[in-house]
Design an enzyme around this catalytic site. Structure first.
Site, PDB file in Angstrom:
ATOM      1  N   GLY A   1      31.733  38.362  39.461  1.00 25.45           N
ATOM      2  CA  GLY A   1      31.561  38.117  38.045  1.00 25.45           C
ATOM      3  C   GLY A   1      30.172  37.634  37.725  1.00 25.45           C
ATOM      4  N   GLY A   2      30.060  36.892  36.617  1.00 25.23           N
ATOM      5  CA  GLY A   2      28.775  36.516  36.069  1.00 25.23           C
ATOM      6  C   GLY A   2      27.922  35.664  36.975  1.00 25.23           C
ATOM      7  N   PHE A   3      28.513  34.854  37.839  1.00 25.39           N
ATOM      8  CA  PHE A   3      27.721  33.957  38.674  1.00 25.39           C
ATOM      9  C   PHE A   3      27.686  34.385  40.129  1.00 25.39           C
ATOM     10  CE2 PHE A   3      28.655  30.524  35.405  1.00 25.39           C
ATOM     11  CZ  PHE A   3      27.431  30.727  34.791  1.00 25.39           C
TER      12      PHE A   3
ATOM     13  N   ASP B   1      37.777  24.549  29.432  1.00 21.75           N
ATOM     14  CA  ASP B   1      37.911  26.009  29.564  1.00 21.75           C
ATOM     15  C   ASP B   1      39.273  26.358  30.139  1.00 21.75           C
ATOM     16  OD1 ASP B   1      37.036  28.577  29.136  1.00 21.75           O
ATOM     17  OD2 ASP B   1      35.998  28.742  31.059  1.00 21.75           O
TER      18      ASP B   1
ATOM     19  N   VAL C   1      32.930  36.130  45.131  1.00 16.78           N
ATOM     20  CA  VAL C   1      33.842  35.269  45.866  1.00 16.78           C
ATOM     21  C   VAL C   1      34.319  36.032  47.100  1.00 16.78           C
ATOM     22  CG1 VAL C   1      35.988  33.948  45.802  1.00 16.78           C
ATOM     23  CG2 VAL C   1      34.612  34.176  43.733  1.00 16.78           C
TER      24      VAL C   1
ATOM     25  N   ILE D   1      36.509  39.289  47.404  1.00 15.45           N
ATOM     26  CA  ILE D   1      37.785  39.306  46.689  1.00 15.45           C
ATOM     27  C   ILE D   1      37.613  39.060  45.194  1.00 15.45           C
ATOM     28  CG2 ILE D   1      39.240  38.686  48.652  1.00 15.45           C
ATOM     29  CD1 ILE D   1      39.035  35.767  47.779  1.00 15.45           C
ATOM     30  N   GLY D   2      36.387  38.918  44.748  1.00 15.92           N
ATOM     31  CA  GLY D   2      36.150  38.722  43.318  1.00 15.92           C
ATOM     32  C   GLY D   2      34.673  38.786  43.018  1.00 15.92           C
TER      33      GLY D   2
ATOM     34  N   LYS E   1      32.796  30.749  47.003  1.00 21.81           N
ATOM     35  CA  LYS E   1      32.097  31.190  45.791  1.00 21.81           C
ATOM     36  C   LYS E   1      30.600  31.140  46.067  1.00 21.81           C
ATOM     37  CE  LYS E   1      33.368  29.404  41.822  1.00 21.81           C
ATOM     38  NZ  LYS E   1      33.460  28.461  40.663  1.00 21.81           N
TER      39      LYS E   1
END
Length: 351
Positions: free
Chosen positions: A75-77, A199, A80, A72-73, A100
């Site tokens: 990115g950089g790390f 952040d 998810v 569902i997601g 995650k």
């Protein structure tokens, strides 16, 4: 449904810099226990934690072996995944979670440790709940996993995006502003220790199934300065377009940096625009510069999000703009504390 957080939702319009480095030699990796003991949040790790320690097998079963349809997601790390786990309280019930998964050797291990250090102890209705964690030692190295409550309605940024088919109503934007202020107030002032989020931004504010807003992704959080000090000095890390000027220029970090970021976010709620939009004309790219000529009573309506179609109170928008402007004072000492900000937002909503 899409789950977004700092590590997994990057916009090409956001400038991200990190002040941490990651070793790539697995021999230099600290175990979870030693990392937590070395963490600057050691005062938190001494407190009891209710986090569950999952096995890899449990999380594979929960996510159908991390299959593509569960993702569902990304990115950089890493990625998810949406999953289902058994409830400890009600063994015959299953609960939805977001897992995650940090791919690659040591990817994001410091952020992983910080998330556990902070969310393993602090509890608040406006902070995303961390349910548990897992370390996977395999042929590729060490993979780090975190298990969160599932946030069904994605991030605030998703709904403010021009691509969104469900723009947030004005009343919902006020509620989001209130929920976010509650979360920051708790971190800054409601405990016997202080946490600086570092952040704060719209993509790190998630909405649950009942549209309650919760702060997420504490990988860059820092403990506040010791008693008697106004700030700590550290290398910059976070999202440049939300960062306070003193933090960018000098590395001075305090809770007032979060207050500045909150002020940027309020103008994002008012206008529907991100802090930086390179697709717009030169004089409209930077949100804070673009809004300046429109902050008087007569012109404010010209910058209010057109997708609201006039369904808002101009007086309410003026008051929210006033709160934002107070948060964005250049001198951090002149900015209000988050409890003061929350009180102003509460009064605005009560009218």
């Amino acid at each position: 449904m899409v789950f977004h957080c700092r590590c997994f939702s990057f916009s090409e319009n956001e400038e991200i810099e990190y002040g941490t480095t990651t070793q790539t030699n697995s021999e230099t990796f600290y175990t979870a226990c030693s990392d937590l003991n070395r963490s600057e949040f050691s005062n938190l790790t001494e407190k009891p934690s209710n986090l569950r320690v999952f096995t890899v097998a449990e999380l594979k079963a929960a996510t159908n072996n991390f299959c593509r349809s569960s993702k569902i997601g990304e990115g950089g790390f890493g990625s998810v995944y949406k999953g289902l786990i058994k409830s400890l309280e009600y063994p015959f019930h299953e609960i939805q979670v977001a897992v995650k998964y940090a791919d690659g050797v040591l990817q994001g291990h410091k952020e992983w440790v910080t998330e556990i250090s902070v969310l393993g102890v602090v509890k608040h209705p406006n902070l995303v709940k961390l349910i548990g964690h897992c370390i996977d030692y395999n042929k590729r190295g060490i993979q780090l996993l975190l298990v969160y409550e599932y946030m069904a309605n994605r991030s605030v940024r998703d709904h403010l995006s021009a691509k969104s088919q469900t723009p947030l109503s004005w009343n919902m934007r006020l509620k989001v502003a209130q929920d976010a202020a509650r979360g920051l107030t708790y971190l800054h002032e409601d405990m016997d220790f202080q946490i600086i989020f570092r952040d704060f931004k719209s993509s790190n504010i998630l909405l649950d199934g009942q549209w309650n807003a919760k702060l997420s992704d504490f990988g860059l959080a820092r403990s506040g300065p010791r008693e008697g000090l106004t700030h700590i000095t550290t290398m910059f890390a976070g999202t440049m377009t939300y960062a306070a000027p003193e933090y960018i220029e000098t590395g001075h970090l305090s809770t007032k940096c979060d207050v500045w970021s909150y002020g940027v976010f309020l103008y994002e709620l008012i206008t529907g625009r991100p802090p930086l939009d390179r697709s717009r004309p030169r004089n409209e790219k930077k949100l804070l510069e673009w809004v300046k000529p429109y902050l008087d009573v007569k012109r404010l309506k010209l910058i209010i999000d057109s997708r609201l179609e006039g369904k808002y109170s101009i007086k309410s928008a003026q008051k929210l703009s006033f709160i934002a402007s107070r948060c964005l004072r250049k001198d951090p000492k002149s900015r209000p504390n988050m409890s003061e900000v929350l009180e102003m937002v509460n009064q605005l909503i009560a009218v």
